[in-house]
Write an enzyme that holds these catalytic residues in place. Structure first.
Site, PDB file in Angstrom:
ATOM      1  N   HIS A 290       0.825  -1.208   0.000  1.00 64.61           N
ATOM      2  CA  HIS A 290       0.000   0.000   0.000  1.00 64.61           C
ATOM      3  C   HIS A 290       0.862   1.263   0.000  1.00 64.61           C
ATOM      4  CE1 HIS A 290      -3.456  -2.484   0.283  1.00 64.61           C
ATOM      5  NE2 HIS A 290      -3.225  -2.891   1.514  1.00 64.61           N
ATOM      6  N   ASN A 432       3.408  11.269   8.595  1.00 72.03           N
ATOM      7  CA  ASN A 432       4.658  11.369   9.346  1.00 72.03           C
ATOM      8  C   ASN A 432       5.363  10.016   9.358  1.00 72.03           C
ATOM      9  OD1 ASN A 432       4.557  14.122  10.272  1.00 72.03           O
ATOM     10  ND2 ASN A 432       2.916  13.524  11.660  1.00 72.03           N
TER      11      ASN A 432
END
Length: 538
Positions: A290, A432
């Site tokens: 992914h 992040n």
């Protein structure tokens, strides 16, 4: 001021009496010319196309005999003439146009078969500036656009792959073309010239170092229509831009079913990441799921690199993408096929490895012939409502950066190597991002969290899970180096990394609280370096 239309209705069918053939790519042109000639179509042609058709024994008229003007200036000027463009643009059912045709001796052209100088190919091959400029076609695009505009009467074919459909249409309709067919050809023709001009304008921007040109277009050629997009209810197509960069767009699919939209996206991410590890520096493997890496590692052999990457998160690796930086050998292939994998991409593959992978008929195997250069220039684009966000490729490489030690303790040589490795991987993790690494192997990866401290915690949890799965006494985060692709806004993210066992940290720096973060590192005798370069990836 807009030009008013005379609102003359387009005829449904137009008989092809005269065809103009002028092509750079001569694939199938002789067969097409024969088919047209057999239907009694008069053939007009230019330059090399004329010579090829004449050599095949077909009757063909040189355009210069029609215009009464020879090709000049090395062929730069040959079709830019009223006789040619009048024949393409004349509205046959307009009395004024008919009068002008008769007055100036202009014969209607009912079919134009034109493809362009190979600008994209020359650009992709790295042609020098004068050669690239010389391969900018002028007459071709002008004739294509003229024909497409007048598709009410003219059929325009720009792609050899459409020749068969053209001949079939003429067979079905007794030598005539239907309006809907001409409309479809015209739409494709304008898309072709748009993509061509896009390639030229983007090349100029690169060659002249124009970072943000006033007009920016993105163009490509359909490589394949996808079964669907990210989700089954979305349509999608895979377009190639002609960029001379090894990767999924230029790779050869040696086996396996069609790549899906998500396969292509993930495989591109995997290969761009593995491109950071040159083959000369030793074997490396990246496993992507992914669009995020779930394991990256180097090793003494490619098999070792794969197994070390897999050990980081074998659960997430299931159904993932595997990218390798060296020749795929049979021993490595035998390990890879033990796990369900969607795609393997590598620069090269041995015949023995091909045979191993062939046993898994649905496993896609892509070979690229090389690695992408992480330092190369280029652009990336993302759509937003009503616009495009275009930026230069993130080609920052940590080996090119002057690193700054900001703590009392400097990293050891081993820590520094792992810091560089972790930071390189973090560049390819969705923000992040937090990456722990030890001995050239990712220990834990935290991706795409709204809070950096959560990324640090998730990466540590991943490392603990991996240790349990592998039967290790402790997670690899103990004594690891940790990388953050952007600065720590507070000391909490760093403290989470320290709690996981990290002894050295690399981050860009630049926070208002840098001093607080540095003090926390010093308090725990942790080495920290600043890169001054952020690698946000959204």
């Amino acid at each position: 001021m807009a030009v008013a239309s005379k609102k003359i209705p387009a005829p449904d069918r137009v008989r092809i009496r005269t065809a103009l053939l002028s092509v750079s790519d001569k694939t199938g042109i002789i067969e097409l010319a024969k088919a047209l000639s057999n239907k009694g179509v008069k053939l007009l042609s230019t330059g090399g196309t004329h010579k090829a058709i004449a050599a095949a024994g077909l009757a063909v008229t040189d355009v210069s005999d029609v215009t009464g003007f020879p090709e000049i200036m090395d062929g730069r000027v040959k079709t830019l003439h009223p006789t040619v463009h009048g024949g393409l643009l004349a509205i046959r059912d307009d009395a004024e146009h008919q009068t002008a045709m008769k007055e100036h001796g202009i014969e209607g052209i009912d079919l134009a078969v034109i493809n362009l100088y190979p600008f994209e190919e020359v650009r992709a091959a790295g042609g020098d500036y004068p050669t690239t400029v010389e391969n900018i076609d002028i007459g071709g695009p002008a004739m294509i656009r003229a024909s497409a505009k007048n598709h009410a009467y003219v059929a325009i074919v720009t792609d050899p792959s459409d020749y068969a459909e053209l001949v079939a249409a003429l067979d079905t309709n007794n030598g005539e073309t239907e309006y809907a067919f001409r409309q479809k050809l015209a739409a494709k023709a304008y898309a072709r010239t748009a993509a061509y001009d896009t390639a030229i304008s983007n090349w100029f921007a690169e060659a002249l170092n124009i970072a943000t040109p006033q007009y920016r277009t993105i163009g490509g050629i359909l490589r394949e229509e996808m079964r669907y997009g990210e989700n089954p209810h979305q349509t999608a197509g895979f377009y190639v831009t002609g960029e001379n960069r090894p990767g999924v767009a230029t790779a050869t699919l040696l086996q396996g079913k069609q790549l899906s939209y998500n396969n292509i996206n993930d495989t591109d991410g995997a290969f761009e990441l593995i491109g950071e590890f040159s083959a000369e520096k030793g074997p490396a493997c990246a496993i992507i799921k992914h669009a995020n890496p779930c394991g990256v590692a180097t090793g003494p052999t490619l098999k070792d690199a794969y197994l070390r990457a897999l050990a980081c998160d074998s659960t997430s690796a299931f159904g993932g993408i595997i990218a390798l930086n060296q020749l795929l050998d049979a021993e490595t292939a035998e390990e890879i096929v033990k796990l369900f994998t969607e795609v393997i991409i590598a620069p090269e593959v041995t015949e023995e490895a091909k045979a191993v992978i062939a046993a898994k008929k649905n496993l896609r195997l892509l070979v690229t012939g090389g690695l992408p250069d992480p330092r190369s220039r280029g652009i990336t684009a993302k759509t937003v409502a009503g616009g495009l966000l275009v930026q230069s490729r993130d080609n920052g490489v940590i080996d090119d950066i002057e690193l700054k030690v900001v703590t009392k303790r400097a990293p050891t040589a081993t820590e520094l190597a792992d810091l560089k490795f972790a930071y390189t991987v973090a560049k390819h993790v969705k923000s992040n991002a937090i990456v722990y690494a030890k001995d050239g192997q990712t220990a834990g990866i935290g991706a795409g969290q709204m809070s950096r401290v959560d990324s640090a915690r998730i990466a540590a949890i991943k490392a603990e899970d991996a240790a349990k799965a592998m039967g290790w006494a402790q997670p690899l985060t103990k004594g690891s180096a940790v990388a953050s692709e952007a600065f720590f806004p507070f000391a909490d993210g760093l403290l989470s990394a320290i709690a996981a066992g990290a002894t050295a940290v690399v981050q860009p720096g630049g926070s208002m609280r840098d001093a607080e973060v540095i003090a926390a590192a010093d308090e725990h005798n942790v080495a920290m370096i600043f890169t001054g370069m952020r690698h946000f990836r959204h």
